[in-house]
Write an enzyme that holds these catalytic residues in place. Structure first.
Site, PDB file in Angstrom:
ATOM      1  N   GLU A  22     -13.567   2.946   0.745  1.00  0.00           N
ATOM      2  CA  GLU A  22     -13.747   1.904   1.778  1.00  0.00           C
ATOM      3  C   GLU A  22     -14.034   2.559   3.145  1.00  0.00           C
ATOM      4  O   GLU A  22     -14.946   2.149   3.866  1.00  0.00           O
ATOM      5  CB  GLU A  22     -12.466   1.068   1.811  1.00  0.00           C
ATOM      6  N   HIS A  70      -9.620   3.766  -3.747  1.00  0.00           N
ATOM      7  CA  HIS A  70     -10.394   2.591  -3.300  1.00  0.00           C
ATOM      8  C   HIS A  70     -10.486   2.586  -1.776  1.00  0.00           C
ATOM      9  O   HIS A  70     -11.556   2.403  -1.188  1.00  0.00           O
ATOM     10  CB  HIS A  70      -9.742   1.300  -3.805  1.00  0.00           C
ATOM     11  N   ASN A  71      -9.360   2.790  -1.129  1.00  0.00           N
ATOM     12  CA  ASN A  71      -9.356   2.751   0.336  1.00  0.00           C
ATOM     13  C   ASN A  71     -10.149   3.914   0.934  1.00  0.00           C
ATOM     14  O   ASN A  71     -10.822   3.755   1.944  1.00  0.00           O
ATOM     15  CB  ASN A  71      -7.921   2.769   0.863  1.00  0.00           C
ATOM     16  N   ARG A 126     -15.113  38.232   0.837  1.00  0.00           N
ATOM     17  CA  ARG A 126     -13.703  38.253   0.422  1.00  0.00           C
ATOM     18  C   ARG A 126     -13.388  39.583  -0.270  1.00  0.00           C
ATOM     19  O   ARG A 126     -12.315  40.159  -0.091  1.00  0.00           O
ATOM     20  CB  ARG A 126     -13.401  37.095  -0.540  1.00  0.00           C
ATOM     21  N   ASN A 173       0.852  -1.201   0.000  1.00  0.00           N
ATOM     22  CA  ASN A 173       0.000   0.000   0.000  1.00  0.00           C
ATOM     23  C   ASN A 173       0.884   1.246   0.000  1.00  0.00           C
ATOM     24  O   ASN A 173       0.833   2.060   0.927  1.00  0.00           O
ATOM     25  CB  ASN A 173      -0.887   0.010   1.243  1.00  0.00           C
ATOM     26  N   LYS A 221      -5.633   2.658  -5.971  1.00  0.00           N
ATOM     27  CA  LYS A 221      -5.817   1.878  -4.731  1.00  0.00           C
ATOM     28  C   LYS A 221      -6.099   2.816  -3.553  1.00  0.00           C
ATOM     29  O   LYS A 221      -6.911   2.503  -2.675  1.00  0.00           O
ATOM     30  CB  LYS A 221      -4.582   1.016  -4.456  1.00  0.00           C
ATOM     31  N   SER A 230      -6.057  -5.304  -3.590  1.00  0.00           N
ATOM     32  CA  SER A 230      -7.075  -5.255  -2.541  1.00  0.00           C
ATOM     33  C   SER A 230      -7.753  -6.601  -2.350  1.00  0.00           C
ATOM     34  O   SER A 230      -7.929  -7.354  -3.294  1.00  0.00           O
ATOM     35  CB  SER A 230      -8.144  -4.216  -2.882  1.00  0.00           C
TER      36      SER A 230
HETATM   37  C1  6PG Z   1      -7.721  -3.775   0.966  1.00  0.00           C
HETATM   38  C2  6PG Z   1      -7.654  -3.003   2.258  1.00  0.00           C
HETATM   39  C3  6PG Z   1      -6.285  -3.104   2.846  1.00  0.00           C
HETATM   40  C4  6PG Z   1      -6.183  -2.689   4.286  1.00  0.00           C
HETATM   41  C5  6PG Z   1      -6.580  -1.268   4.515  1.00  0.00           C
HETATM   42  C6  6PG Z   1      -6.928  -1.016   5.950  1.00  0.00           C
HETATM   43  O1  6PG Z   1      -8.075  -3.148  -0.014  1.00  0.00           O
HETATM   44  O2  6PG Z   1      -7.447  -4.973   0.963  1.00  0.00           O
HETATM   45  O3  6PG Z   1      -7.944  -1.672   1.988  1.00  0.00           O
HETATM   46  O4  6PG Z   1      -5.413  -2.412   2.011  1.00  0.00           O
HETATM   47  O5  6PG Z   1      -6.930  -3.546   5.076  1.00  0.00           O
HETATM   48  O6  6PG Z   1      -5.485  -0.486   4.167  1.00  0.00           O
HETATM   49  O7  6PG Z   1      -6.799   0.323   6.134  1.00  0.00           O
HETATM   50  P1  6PG Z   1      -6.834   0.988   7.550  1.00  0.00           P
HETATM   51  O8  6PG Z   1      -5.935   0.169   8.428  1.00  0.00           O
HETATM   52  O9  6PG Z   1      -6.330   2.345   7.321  1.00  0.00           O
HETATM   53  O10 6PG Z   1      -8.257   0.900   7.979  1.00  0.00           O
END
Ligand code: 6PG
Length: 479
Positions: free
Chosen positions: A193, A189-190, A448, A106, A186, A132
């Protein structure tokens, strides 16, 4: 026995993700997998536990490099950070032009861009690949987001396709763009998430605190939702978590988990980059902040002590559960729309040709945010690749419009009941702001101009203007 040049792929770093990916690779026809770990004992353990994988074990980095067929392809699965650079340097000192180094961790996409540039003069391809799906995904089929050169993907594509998850007959991998594009995608994506998990958390809280449902009943609600439009991996595991009973105490597992959420940083990166790109990813930001707030026990205890009496939960009717589902769905649409906005802006800034429909497709399987919903996103971009926002696509415009009354009701109920719902609330505000005919941004711009002569444009004619606020308040044309 000589192991010279027989492995078409090698994996360095055999912690759980690396071992599982190596096993997954080895299980696919046509792959011979070399493995190496800094501590050789771990390599030996993996070999002993999985003789069926036919791994080519290498104790030294020299032996590892020698065991790879040309072009040599090595997948680094070590903890993101300094360790990655050390391994890259070891490989780069031994690899030749045309060989490929893949970082499957990551990594921050900016580091990936820098690493690729650092290796450019050597002719070695450096590929940052987002992977992921967690441990299980690595073993059974993750979603893979490789960046790097198109040339490297000719070698890498078939190898990665062999291990990726499959959704609707298509492997969940695509060359997402050059240099750091893979890790950028990615990261987004996170970020999504994070937002999705926060929204699910808020739905749970409302069902419990306002709806009065016990964890087991809420598990049933989530299991039901998982058979409809909300179907997704995160909804599925939420049902499982809520169903689980702590074996030590016999109380619902959720009640013995300390309510402080951690993070490893990718959500923060998403928000930082979106801020720099000027993209409002408020759902992701609220999710990051909600985790941060949860991890402030001293502040929480202080305000619990000093706060006025807590409001009683509102009384709700039989439609409440369905209304929460609608609010969740609409909020998710907004959060995903924001994530895709960040993808668009990143692609523009860094010169990546990111196909958003393809990204939605490779997120349909293997990854943490996999969901039925992503089919709809892929369809929306297939119909109109130039969408200014997902909220404009007819399916999502209708879905959000249909959910609207329930969504507003749930946000109001949360506020009146004292249940924090920053994800639901900010998603609704984002939608309302986009849908408003006129925003108070006019007033902000006027302020402003008042204190800093920052100028303004007018609704009725072209040009840039400034009002002489401390003079006679006449208007000057600036350009
Ligand atoms: C994935 C997850 C993985 C990880 C996360 C957790 O796609 O498989 O996202 O990469 O579990 O990074 O992120 P945090 O620890 O920041 O919640």
């Amino acid at each position: 026995m000589s192991t010279r040049g027989i492995a078409n792929i090698g994996v360095i770093g055999l912690a759980v993700m690396g071992s599982n990916l190596a096993r997954n690779l080895a299980s696919r026809p046509g792959n011979t997998v070399a493995v190496h770990n800094r501590t050789h004992a771990r390599t030996q353990e993996l070999l002993a536990a999985h003789p069926e994988s036919g791994f080519v074990a290498a104790e030294s980095i020299d032996a590892f490099v020698a065991s790879l067929a040309r072009p040599r392809t090595a997948l680094i699965m070590v903890q993101a950070g300094a360790g990655t650079d050390a391994v890259i340097d070891q490989l780069a000192a031994r690899f030749e032009p045309g060989d490929i180094i893949v970082d499957g961790g990551n990594a921050n996409f900016q580091d990936t861009i820098a690493r690729e540039q650092r290796l450019a003069h050597t002719g070695i391809h450096f590929v940052g690949a987002g992977i992921s799906g967690g441990e299980e995904g690595a073993l059974r089929g993750p979603s893979i987001m490789p960046g790097g050169s198109a040339e490297s993907y000719e070698t890498l594509g078939p190898i990665l396709s062999s291990v990726a998850a499959v959704a609707e007959g298509e492997p969940c991998v695509t060359h997402v763009g050059t240099d750091g594009a893979g890790h950028f995608v990615k990261m987004i994506h996170n970020g999504i998430e994070y937002a999705d998990m926060q929204l699910i958390g808020e739905a749970y809280d409302l069902l419990r605190t306002v709806g009065g449902l016990e964890p087991r009943a809420i598990a049933e609600v989530f299991a039901g939702w998982n058979t409809g439009p909300l179907e997704s991996y995160l909804i599925e595991i939420t049902a499982e978590v809520l169903h689980h009973v702590d074996p030590a105490t016999d109380v619902p597992f959720i009640d013995v988990v300390l309510d402080q959420a951690g993070s490893k940083g990718t959500g923060v990166w998403t928000v930082q980059n979106a801020l720099a790109l000027g993209v409002p990813v408020s759902g992701i930001a609220e999710a990051v902040f909600a985790r941060a707030l949860s991890a402030q026990p001293a502040q929480r205890a202080a305000v619990r002590r000093t706060a006025a009496s807590r409001p009683a939960p509102q009384t709700v009717g039989p439609a409440f559960v369905e209304d929460v589902a609608k609010a969740l769905y609409a909020s998710k649409v907004v959060a995903y729309a924001q994530g895709f906005d960040a993808l668009t802006a990143g692609a523009e800034k860094y010169g990546w040709d990111i196909d958003k429909g393809r990204i939605a497709k490779i997120w349909r399987g293997g990854c943490i945010i996999r969901a039925r919903f992503l089919d709809r996103i892929a369809e929306a971009y297939a119909e109109n690749p130039g969408l200014s926002t997902l909220l404009e696509a007819p399916y999502f415009a209708d879905a959000v419009a249909d959910a609207q009354d329930a969504w507003r009701g749930i946000v109001a109920t949360a506020a009146l009941s004292g249940v924090p719902a920053p994800g639901f609330g900010s998603a609704l505000s984002h939608y309302d702001a986009l849908a408003s005919h006129r925003l108070p941004a006019a007033l902000v711009q006027a302020q402003r101009d008042f204190f800093g002569a920052h100028t303004y444009r007018r609704t009725d004619r072209e040009g840039t203007f400034h009002t002489l606020w401390s003079g006679d308040r006449s208007e000057a044309v600036v350009e």
